[in-house]
Design a protein around this motif. Structure first.
Motif, PDB file in Angstrom:
ATOM      1  N   PRO A  72       0.815  -1.219   0.000  1.00 42.48           N
ATOM      2  CA  PRO A  72       0.000   0.000   0.000  1.00 42.48           C
ATOM      3  C   PRO A  72       0.850   1.272   0.000  1.00 42.48           C
ATOM      4  CG  PRO A  72      -0.925  -1.606   1.518  1.00 42.48           C
ATOM      5  CD  PRO A  72       0.400  -2.161   1.056  1.00 42.48           C
ATOM      6  N   ILE A  73       0.411   2.251  -0.780  1.00 44.80           N
ATOM      7  CA  ILE A  73       1.118   3.524  -0.946  1.00 44.80           C
ATOM      8  C   ILE A  73       0.294   4.630  -0.297  1.00 44.80           C
ATOM      9  CG2 ILE A  73       1.971   5.206  -2.632  1.00 44.80           C
ATOM     10  CD1 ILE A  73       2.127   2.820  -4.628  1.00 44.80           C
ATOM     11  N   ILE A 102      -6.523  -0.330  -8.900  1.00 51.47           N
ATOM     12  CA  ILE A 102      -6.226   0.467  -7.711  1.00 51.47           C
ATOM     13  C   ILE A 102      -7.345   0.233  -6.701  1.00 51.47           C
ATOM     14  CG2 ILE A 102      -5.814   2.750  -6.747  1.00 51.47           C
ATOM     15  CD1 ILE A 102      -5.114   3.713  -9.542  1.00 51.47           C
ATOM     16  N   THR A 103      -6.982  -0.247  -5.535  1.00 57.00           N
ATOM     17  CA  THR A 103      -7.932  -0.375  -4.440  1.00 57.00           C
ATOM     18  C   THR A 103      -7.605   0.676  -3.399  1.00 57.00           C
ATOM     19  OG1 THR A 103      -8.147  -2.760  -4.807  1.00 57.00           O
ATOM     20  CG2 THR A 103      -8.865  -1.917  -2.676  1.00 57.00           C
ATOM     21  N   MET A 110      -7.577  -0.776   5.210  1.00 52.29           N
ATOM     22  CA  MET A 110      -8.664  -1.697   4.920  1.00 52.29           C
ATOM     23  C   MET A 110      -9.455  -1.177   3.724  1.00 52.29           C
ATOM     24  SD  MET A 110      -8.402  -4.103   7.192  1.00 52.29           S
ATOM     25  CE  MET A 110     -10.011  -4.908   7.102  1.00 52.29           C
ATOM     26  N   SER A 111      -9.859  -2.099   2.858  1.00 53.10           N
ATOM     27  CA  SER A 111     -10.672  -1.731   1.701  1.00 53.10           C
ATOM     28  C   SER A 111     -12.125  -1.528   2.127  1.00 53.10           C
ATOM     29  CB  SER A 111     -10.602  -2.820   0.634  1.00 53.10           C
ATOM     30  OG  SER A 111     -11.526  -2.568  -0.405  1.00 53.10           O
ATOM     31  N   ALA A 145      -3.328   3.717  -1.394  1.00 50.12           N
ATOM     32  CA  ALA A 145      -3.686   3.073  -2.654  1.00 50.12           C
ATOM     33  C   ALA A 145      -2.904   1.774  -2.758  1.00 50.12           C
ATOM     34  CB  ALA A 145      -3.361   3.978  -3.838  1.00 50.12           C
ATOM     35  N   GLN A 146      -3.591   0.701  -3.103  1.00 48.33           N
ATOM     36  CA  GLN A 146      -2.919  -0.573  -3.337  1.00 48.33           C
ATOM     37  C   GLN A 146      -3.108  -0.954  -4.795  1.00 48.33           C
ATOM     38  OE1 GLN A 146      -4.037  -4.098  -0.982  1.00 48.33           O
ATOM     39  NE2 GLN A 146      -1.850  -4.556  -0.913  1.00 48.33           N
ATOM     40  N   ILE A 147      -2.008  -1.106  -5.503  1.00 44.03           N
ATOM     41  CA  ILE A 147      -2.039  -1.401  -6.932  1.00 44.03           C
ATOM     42  C   ILE A 147      -1.842  -2.894  -7.144  1.00 44.03           C
ATOM     43  CG2 ILE A 147      -0.904  -0.977  -9.149  1.00 44.03           C
ATOM     44  CD1 ILE A 147      -0.082   1.752  -7.976  1.00 44.03           C
ATOM     45  N   ALA A 148      -2.654  -3.461  -8.007  1.00 50.02           N
ATOM     46  CA  ALA A 148      -2.534  -4.878  -8.355  1.00 50.02           C
ATOM     47  C   ALA A 148      -2.409  -5.018  -9.861  1.00 50.02           C
ATOM     48  CB  ALA A 148      -3.750  -5.659  -7.849  1.00 50.02           C
TER      49      ALA A 148
END
Length: 310
Positions: A72-73, A102-103, A110-111, A145-148
């Motif tokens: 996570p950023i 991007i989540t 937490m999402s 932001a979490q990038i997948a």
């Protein structure tokens, strides 16, 4: 001195465009990416700009996306961000596309259901690198932001492999010199060198806003200009109108009010407390077009503007 100014400007621009993904080029490995729940490997002999790429594959073709996520950023909900990714959908596989997701996460990482999707273009299974990008703004209250990265599959039930490669992943501030328009920008604004006239700004839901300019006409009489318009997250644009004809209460009659188009307003902010206001009148013989820097005079109680995480 000119050379020093150039160097300072150059390095400032480089810093403002810093890639927040520390291993997005995959020059040596895919460290930093969680591959626990996916079949992802580093490919040494392929890449978009240089050798080294991220490959993800799956034989579970259920119409979903198999992904691997990055750490996570931390982000600032006052900023617009750009995600750019090079994608290659491998030919002769079951893959229907490549994807970057991007989540958005809250302060507890937490999402809460906010997600953005970036897919490869319409040309699939061609084995050619394509560069795609998207500009997004974190939803209010999101801190990370979490990038997948992933491979998009067809709902075929086949157990043949779907394979995609991704490279040169960049996540950066999209417009370093612009600032997101926020509800906290509502309030009064004026030019520090021109006290005596100024703006009142109301940021409304659904990308709408109202801007009032309390100023003077070409004869020195007080004049209120009102613009109702929309914004795209960083810039407001609206048609300005002026009213005339009615009298002071109790002699006021709404049927006496005449509304005339005056021109156009544009407003964007460079921080929580400063912005740039531009105007373009219809009658340029009476009112020249122009612009001015505006600073905050008042703000609404309870409104918070965050300039951290530059």
């Amino acid at each position: 001195m000119k050379h020093l100014f150039f160097l300072l400007t150059f390095f400032s621009a480089q810093l403002s465009a810093q890639n927040l993904v520390t291993n997005g080029a995959f020059d040596q490995d895919i460290s930093g990416w969680d591959t626990t729940y996916s079949d992802a490997v580093w490919v040494a002999d392929d890449g978009h700009a240089a050798d080294g790429a991220f490959e993800i594959k799956t034989d579970f073709n259920n119409g979903g996306v198999s992904t691997a996520s990055y750490t996570p950023i931390e982000v600032n909900s006052s900023r617009m961000y750009r995600l750019s990714v090079s994608m290659k959908v491998m030919s002769n596989t079951q893959a229907t596309g490549a994807a970057a997701i991007i989540t958005w996460l809250n302060e507890d990482q937490m999402s809460v259901g906010y997600t953005e999707f970036l897919y490869s273009d319409d040309t699939v299974n061609d084995g050619i690198w394509h560069r795609v990008s998207i500009e997004v703004m974190p939803p209010e209250g999101m801190k990370y932001a979490q990038i997948a990265l992933g491979v998009d599959t067809e709902n075929s039930g086949s157990n043949e492999l779907s394979v995609a490669r991704l490279d040169d992943v960049r996540f950066e501030i999209a417009s370093p010199n612009e600032f997101a328009i926020l509800p906290s920008h509502s309030g009064s604004w004026y030019n520090l060198e021109q006290s005596g006239h100024g703006l009142n700004v109301e940021i409304l839901p659904a990308g709408r806003a109202q801007v009032y300019w309390y100023t003077y006409d070409h004869l020195g009489n007080t004049m209120w200009l009102v613009a109702v318009g929309t914004h795209d997250g960083v810039k407001f644009e609206g048609e300005a109108a002026v009213t005339d004809g009615a009298l002071f209460p109790p002699l006021f009659n709404s049927s006496d009010v005449m509304v005339s188009s005056w021109g156009f307003f544009e407003l964007h902010f460079t921080s929580c407390n400063q912005g740039v206001f531009k105007w373009k009148p219809n009658n340029i013989n009476l009112y020249p077009a122009g612009e001015m820097v505006v600073s905050r005079l008042t703000k609404l109680a309870g409104m918070v503007c965050d300039e951290s995480t530059e």
